[in-house]
Write an enzyme that holds these catalytic residues in place. Structure first.
Site, PDB file in Angstrom:
ATOM      1  N   LEU A  49       7.482  94.320  32.820  1.00 14.31           N
ATOM      2  CA  LEU A  49       6.331  94.983  33.436  1.00 14.31           C
ATOM      3  C   LEU A  49       6.734  95.097  34.787  1.00 14.31           C
ATOM      4  O   LEU A  49       6.607  94.060  35.625  1.00 14.31           O
ATOM      5  CB  LEU A  49       5.185  94.231  33.238  1.00 14.31           C
ATOM      6  N   ARG A  56      -0.028  94.021  47.999  1.00 17.11           N
ATOM      7  CA  ARG A  56      -0.013  92.856  48.920  1.00 17.11           C
ATOM      8  C   ARG A  56       1.206  92.633  49.830  1.00 17.11           C
ATOM      9  O   ARG A  56       1.347  91.946  50.747  1.00 17.11           O
ATOM     10  CB  ARG A  56      -0.435  91.715  48.361  1.00 17.11           C
ATOM     11  N   THR A  83      -2.045  95.014  32.595  1.00 17.01           N
ATOM     12  CA  THR A  83      -0.761  94.597  31.835  1.00 17.01           C
ATOM     13  C   THR A  83      -0.613  94.969  30.486  1.00 17.01           C
ATOM     14  O   THR A  83       0.468  94.942  29.971  1.00 17.01           O
ATOM     15  CB  THR A  83      -0.621  92.935  32.137  1.00 17.01           C
TER      16      THR A  83
END
Length: 457
Positions: A9, A16, A79
């Site tokens: 993934l 961030r 996800t």
């Protein structure tokens, strides 16, 4: 053994990180973090690897080439949604699929292998990679029943005070029965505050369907670190550096100060090499036995021979022979080849030049686009003048020649075997073998003239 697959993934933007660079391409010890993941997974003898990418897919493709199939997730909807993008590739396959985040570069091949083995031995439909966290705040907790079986995963914000005392956390890495994974993913809902489809929901759905869910706990929590910002990136760099350095030390390399020595993963170092503090060795460098590097040397993509010393210098994309002395403060630029028992001393720059066996360029010189023979002595301040503003040309200095201090060799030019160039000369024509070449203005002394200058002032 069952067929094995992997889904990485790697579609998150990584806001961030506050960076224009795609998150999983941020380097850890000189290698993009997703590349670490792929390299470790490859050792598990996979039948297929799929990497889910979003923004910056082209740049990821440039780095990983054909090591993994790329699938683009156009919208980042969680996800679970990301894993679902692999269905067209893997959906009909029998076997075991590991799902890994592309921002977890520290997990080793041994851990991946152990997770696969545990999952298959347990005959589980889903297996969670867990770890004991010293400070588990912020992590999802693994809730077990009285039989030590996994009941569910509860996120920190949803956990009760009692559940928050649990220090076994979900690392975000899983093994699944492949067909079960894609069947259950279709049941995952986005009915949550973020409106996203979460992969951990597969565990709860599988458990409610009375399918076996297992957990495998890694002994090293540090391995499971996910990188979400520059602070975590620095922590991963430190952990990877320690791992690499300790491996070299166990193989017979002396690293004087491991905390201040940086060695990339692809570097090969033979035993009895000594590395001093502040040294950086990168790329695919090879350091042969009993060489000495540093202090404060930077080596990238270089081969350095036995018993050679590189002290307080920079060397890039070059070959350095045996028993060579480099530095201090030398700069070996790309495509240089330094022969055995040669010397390149302080404040010398060498670029795209061959320096023959036993030759010496001891100080304050520039040797670029040059072919220097064996046992040549090049005096202080010598320059091979290789660039006319448009073209670069070759300087040839044949065996046993002696170049006096402050000489300019205007390329293309050849200094023949055994010849001398007098100090202060500017050489524009070929020098025959066994000759002395003097090319400097005649000195004129005007006695008493200095006083006239002083009085004028």
């Amino acid at each position: 053994m069952a067929n094995r697959y992997a889904i990485i993934l790697a579609a998150g933007q990584g806001t961030r990180m506050k960076s224009n660079l795609y998150k999983v391409l941020h380097p850890v010890m000189g290698r993009p973090m997703v590349q670490h993941v792929i390299d470790q997974l490859e050792q598990a003898q996979l039948d297929e690897m799929v990497t889910i990418v979003g923004h910056g897919a082209e740049k990821v493709a440039e780095h990983i080439g054909d090591q993994s199939r790329l699938v683009i997730q156009d919208e980042q909807l969680g996800t679970g949604h990301a894993a679902m993008q692999a269905e067209d590739v893997l959906g009909n396959q029998d076997g075991t699929t590991i799902v890994v985040c592309g921002d977890t570069p520290l997990i080793t091949s041994e851990t991946y292998q152990a997770l696969f083995d545990h999952h298959e031995q347990e005959n589980a439909k889903a297996t969670i990679l867990t770890a004991k966290a010293p400070t588990p705040a912020g992590y999802g907790r693994v809730i077990r029943n009285e039989k030590n079986e996994v009941e569910r995963i509860v996120e920190h914000k949803d956990a009760s005070e009692q559940e928050r005392q649990i220090d076994e956390i979900n690392t975000g890495t899983y093994c699944f029965d492949n067909k079960t994974l894609f069947q259950v993913l279709k049941q995952v809902s986005n009915d949550n505050a973020q409106g996203e489809y979460y992969l951990p929901d597969v565990i709860e759905i599988a458990k409610k369907a009375n399918q076996k869910v297992s957990a495998f706990m890694t002994a090293d929590f540090e391995e499971t670190l996910g990188i979400n910002d520059r602070v975590a990136l620095a922590q991963a760099e430190k952990s990877m550096k320690k791992r690499i350095n300790e491996n070299h030390m166990r193989n017979g390399v002396t690293i004087i100060d491991p905390d201040h020595t940086y060695i990339d993963p692809d570097v090969k170092i033979e035993q009895d090499v000594i590395i001093h503090p502040g040294s950086i060795i990168g790329g695919k460098s090879v350091i042969k036995s009993e060489a000495e590097i540093g202090p404060h040397s930077e080596i990238r993509n270089c081969s350095i021979g036995e018993n050679s010393v590189v002290k307080q210098s920079v060397a890039t994309d070059s070959t350095i022979g045996k028993r060579v002395k480099i530095g201090p403060y030398a700069h070996i630029r790309p495509e240089a080849a330094i022969g055995n028992e040669a010397k390149v001393g302080n404040f010398v720059e060498v670029k795209k030049a061959d320096i023959g066996d036993g030759s010496k360029v001891s100080h304050l010189s520039y040797i670029g686009d040059a072919d220097v023979g064996n046992n040549v002595n090049i005096g202080c301040g010598t320059i091979t003048v290789n660039y006319d503003g448009k073209n670069k040309s070759l300087t040839t200095i044949e065996d046993d020649a002696f170049i006096g201090c402050n000489s300019n060799l205007i390329a293309p030019v050849t200094v023949g075997k055994g010849s001398y160039v007098a100090a202060g000369s500017t050489i524009t024509k070929h020098v025959p073998d066994d000759s002395l070449s003097v090319a400097r203005a005649r000195q004129t002394n005007k006695e008493g003239y200095a006083s006239k200058i002083k009085n004028r002032k």
